[in-house]
Design a protein around this motif. Structure first.
Motif, short mmCIF file in Angstrom:
data_model
loop_
_atom_site.label_atom_id
_atom_site.label_comp_id
_atom_site.label_asym_id
_atom_site.label_seq_id
_atom_site.Cartn_x
_atom_site.Cartn_y
_atom_site.Cartn_z
N PHE A 107 0.84 -1.19 0.00
CA PHE A 107 0.00 0.00 0.00
C PHE A 107 0.88 1.24 0.00
O PHE A 107 1.98 1.25 0.56
N LEU A 108 0.35 2.30 -0.61
CA LEU A 108 0.94 3.63 -0.51
C LEU A 108 -0.22 4.59 -0.28
O LEU A 108 -1.08 4.76 -1.14
N THR A 109 -0.26 5.22 0.89
CA THR A 109 -1.42 5.99 1.30
C THR A 109 -1.10 7.48 1.35
O THR A 109 0.06 7.90 1.46
N ALA A 110 -2.19 8.28 1.28
CA ALA A 110 -2.08 9.74 1.42
C ALA A 110 -3.40 10.24 1.97
O ALA A 110 -4.48 9.82 1.52
N ASP A 111 -3.33 11.13 2.97
CA ASP A 111 -4.52 11.74 3.56
C ASP A 111 -4.79 13.08 2.89
O ASP A 111 -3.93 13.98 2.90
N GLY A 146 -11.64 13.47 11.26
CA GLY A 146 -12.07 14.85 11.45
C GLY A 146 -13.55 14.95 11.72
O GLY A 146 -14.37 14.29 11.08
N SER A 147 -13.91 15.80 12.69
CA SER A 147 -15.31 15.98 13.04
C SER A 147 -15.89 17.24 12.44
O SER A 147 -17.04 17.25 11.98
N ASP A 148 -15.10 18.32 12.38
CA ASP A 148 -15.62 19.55 11.79
C ASP A 148 -15.36 19.55 10.30
O ASP A 148 -14.61 18.74 9.76
N THR A 155 -10.76 14.61 6.63
CA THR A 155 -9.77 14.05 5.70
C THR A 155 -10.23 12.70 5.20
O THR A 155 -10.98 11.99 5.89
N VAL A 156 -9.78 12.36 4.00
CA VAL A 156 -10.06 11.06 3.39
C VAL A 156 -8.72 10.43 3.03
O VAL A 156 -7.88 11.06 2.38
N ARG A 157 -8.53 9.21 3.45
CA ARG A 157 -7.29 8.49 3.13
C ARG A 157 -7.48 7.76 1.80
O ARG A 157 -8.40 6.95 1.64
N VAL A 158 -6.62 8.08 0.86
CA VAL A 158 -6.63 7.44 -0.46
C VAL A 158 -5.39 6.56 -0.54
O VAL A 158 -4.28 6.99 -0.19
N MET A 161 -8.09 3.41 -4.19
CA MET A 161 -9.24 3.14 -3.34
C MET A 161 -9.23 4.05 -2.12
O MET A 161 -8.22 4.67 -1.78
N ASN A 162 -10.41 4.16 -1.51
CA ASN A 162 -10.51 4.67 -0.15
C ASN A 162 -11.11 3.54 0.69
O ASN A 162 -11.20 2.40 0.22
N GLY A 163 -11.51 3.80 1.88
CA GLY A 163 -12.03 2.71 2.70
C GLY A 163 -13.41 2.25 2.32
O GLY A 163 -13.90 1.26 2.87
#
Length: 738
Positions: free
Chosen positions: A198-202, A238-240, A245-248, A280-282
């Motif tokens: 995997f290689l992830t980025a937020d 993140g709540s606000d 953020t979305v992890r891709v 992908m995301n989750g």
């Protein structure tokens, strides 16, 4: 990645996508758990890059200032003198000073040396154009500091291309290398046998919506996003609204395809690796592609890998072994500084009640120099107590200095970089001892450079497996980088010839019998090898160092021979004059005269003139000999034999003369070419003298031929007259008889 690396844009069926997503989520959880301890150690090591973070948080809190019972307690010193930065920089500089070259060679019968050279030049161009040294150095730095680094291989569409479909392979760095997660079950140190990664980025939610507007998650409301975040905490955060953020993730997965090799007599199964790439995301799969080659294009760079003893793989860098020594050093210098600072801030000895009403002044006097200290006079048993007195204590820093010295020794032992390697030399040390300690430091840290070389071997395998796929357009012209750092253009996958340094496509037969060249990158198999050597900016520097090593092996013998050449290739002031002086000191057999000097040309000309004179004399003597032999044999042989021999001699003379003339012309031409640097008048006189010699020789030759022809005519005339005289005699006899 999707537009660059994808070999197919086909979207998998929905059921398959669901299976892939489920498998990816489970594997990502597995990876984060398996690598958690290692990532924690890496993070703690990387904190040591910042000197003030070398102190543990609880110790920093204890040393912070406070107020107790209304009394201000000043903070204690927290000094951080970085002793690790220099050794680490020396290790990093070893990589920058080294040249790690990727060599490509043919492995199979249909692989050629010429095509291997083309691949080699193309690889160098890929390295230069994508600035591969940045990616490698960035991963190498993390490897040295924390024990583990990574970079990647991908493709891009260039800004300028002959065809809009052309792509180029690039080698790029990964900014946050902790975002690369590898299959924990892989066995090889380069992870070439890994099944997934995997290689992830937020991404901020607003950025995610811009990049993936068609995504299902992009259309989520705040409530939906919060609900999904509660379920997928690793992927949504993140709540606000501003903090969402979305992890891709780029998810690489290897599919194993089994095929049978052989025929009816024998067969064996062969397993081929097919690499799938998913974005992908989750919650969903955003894109999919099949990559060429059997390798995942993430390149791990390992530091020191420990032998497993509890089922966990551990990778250490320099910080892991030297942190305690650095902390001990910081404690020692902080303690010494604290004692020295408190020497002039000794506490007060006061009788009870003397500080009453003046407590702030007494408290402040321990941290500042006040102009006066007031106190309240106090009596005990009717006797007035004297004024408060400071408690003066001697400042003994012996134990602190010993602690600092021991910590410094521990740091040097852990890094293997002793004072000579840091530029600190002791007067009583010999040059051999200094060199030995410096060599020991280089040998003790060479494993990091070897780890980078192993990573580059895997990188080369990835790139080499991709080149036939992405550089597959017939007739594509690429710019390669040769070993001497010059460029050359090469046409791929099509027959061509070179015209003015640029390849030209060939359609049909080539006039002049020229055989077109074809570099078919899809044929044959090629291997790679990475070598570690010294980096040179130019080949002149490399040649200079090579000559220096040869001279160093036997100075007394090689310096007189190679010294002038070695000095000529230096760049310090006076090297040219030194080379000239040493050249004059060489033995006579090594001092060759300058072939372009006027003296050498004049000597050459005199030699040629002497040779011409000798050849003229030989021609004249040959003519005389021929005449003498013809006279002696005139009355002894028959007419036909005399004519045949005469013609044969003339032919031989003509051939010898022609050869002599051609040789003279060649010698004269060479002499004229060598005389181009001489003054114009001298050259003109020499050419006239050459022409006169040539004319005289030609005249002598013509005279010899004329004489020979005259002689032949004379012989013919004699024979004719003899025949006529004989006829007249016969006629006279007939008359007498009558």
């Amino acid at each position: 990645m999707a537009d660059a690396d994808s070999s197919t844009d086909e979207t998998p069926p929905t059921a398959e996508v669901a299976a892939v997503l489920d498998r990816a989520l489970r594997r990502y959880d597995l990876a984060t758990q398996a690598w958690h301890a290692q990532r924690t150690r890496e993070l703690d090591d990387l904190k040591f890059q910042v000197p003030e973070l070398q102190w543990p948080e609880d110790v920093r809190a204890q040393r912070a200032g406070s107020t107790e019972n209304g009394m201000v307690i000043p903070p204690r010193p927290i000094l951080s003198i970085d002793k690790i930065g220099q050794p680490i920089q020396l290790i990093l500089n070893q990589e920058r000073a080294a040249h790690l070259g990727v060599g490509i060679h043919p492995l199979t019968a249909d692989a050629t040396d010429e095509t291997a050279e083309v691949l080699q030049d193309l690889y160098r161009a890929i390295e230069r154009d994508s600035r591969a040294d940045l990616a490698r150095s960035w991963a190498h730095e993390r490897q040295v500091k924390a024990g583990f680094g990574a970079y990647r291989v991908l493709t891009e569409y260039p800004d300028v291309a002959d065809d809009p479909s052309d792509q180029v392979i690039v080698i790029k760095r990964i900014l946050n290398q902790a975002s690369a997660w590898f299959d924990p079950y892989a066995q090889e140190p380069d992870w070439c046998d890994g099944r997934w990664a995997f290689l992830t980025a937020d991404l901020p939610f607003d950025r995610y919506r811009e990049d993936y507007p068609d995504s299902e998650v992009a259309g989520y409301s705040a409530m939906d996003f919060q609900s999904l975040s509660d379920q997928q905490q690793r992927w949504m955060g993140g709540s606000d609204e501003e903090g969402r953020t979305v992890r891709v993730a780029e998810y690489f997965e290897v599919e194993t395809v089994t095929t049978q090799m052989g025929d009816a007599t024998w067969s064996r199964p062969r397993q081929d690796r097919v690499v799938h790439w998913y974005l992908m995301n989750g919650q969903e799969v955003l894109d999919h592609a099949i990559l060429p080659g059997p390798y995942i294009p993430l390149i791990p760079v390992l530091g020191k890998e420990l032998q497993p003893f509890d089922g966990e793989r551990r990778f250490f860098g320099v910080y892991a072994t030297v942190k305690d020594g650095q902390r001990l050093f910081n404690y020692g210098v902080s303690s010494a500084a604290e004692k020295q600072a408190l020497a002039t801030r000794a506490p007060w000895m006061v009788a009870e009640g003397q500080e009453e009403g003046h407590e702030p002044e007494f408290a402040a006097s321990t941290i500042r120099n006040l102009p006066m200290i007031r106190y309240k006079p106090t009596t005990i048993a009717g006797m007035v107590v004297g004024p408060p007195q400071r408690i003066q204590a001697s400042v003994d820093l012996t134990s602190d200095m010993m602690l600092i010295a021991q910590a410094n020794d521990g740091i040097q032992a852990s890094t293997a970089f002793y004072d000579p390697s840091r530029g600190r030399l002791k007067k009583d040390q010999s040059g051999v001892a200094i060199q030995n300690q410096q060599a020991q430091a280089n040998a003790s840290t060479s494993n990091y450079l070897d780890g980078l070389a192993r990573a580059m071997t895997y990188e080369a395998k990835v790139v080499l497996s991709w080149i036939p796929h992405y550089y597959d357009r017939p007739g594509r012209i690429v710019r390669g980088r040769k070993a001497d750092q010059t460029d050359r253009q090469v046409m791929l996958n099509a027959p061509h010839t070179m015209q003015d340094g640029r390849p030209q496509a060939v359609h049909g037969p080539v006039p002049g019998g020229v055989t077109p060249k074809t570099y078919d990158l899809t044929k044959g198999a090629y291997g790679v090898a990475v070598t570690i050597g010294k980096r040179y900016e130019t080949q002149v520097q490399q040649g200079s160092d090579a000559l220096g090593e040869v001279i160093k092996a036997d100075p007394s013998t090689m310096m007189p021979i190679l010294g002038p050449l070695w000095l000529a290739n230096q760049d310090w002031p006076g090297h040219t004059e030194a080379a000239r002086l040493l050249k004059k000191m060489q033995p006579p057999q090594l001092q060759e005269s300058d072939p372009a000097s006027p003296e050498a040309l004049q000597a050459k000309l005199q030699t040629l003139e002497l040779q011409l004179q000798q050849m003229g004399q030989q021609l004249q003597q040959a003519g005389q000999i021929i005449q003498t032999k013809q006279v002696e044999s005139r009355a002894q042989v028959e007419k036909a034999i005399v004519e045949g021999e005469h013609k044969l001699k003339l032919a031989q003379l003509q051939a010898e003369t022609d050869r002599a003339i051609e040789q003279m012309k060649a010698d004269l031409t060479l002499a004229v070419q060598q005389m181009k640097g001489v003054e114009a008048k001298t050259l003109q006189d020499d050419e006239q003298r050459h022409d006169r010699v040539l004319q005289d020789d030609q005249q002598r030759h013509e005279m010899a031929l004329s004489a020979a022809e005259a002689h032949q005519a004379s012989v013919e005339g004699d024979k004719t007259r003899q025949a006529a005289a004989q006829g007249d005699g016969d006629a006279g006899d007939d008359d007498d008889g009558a």
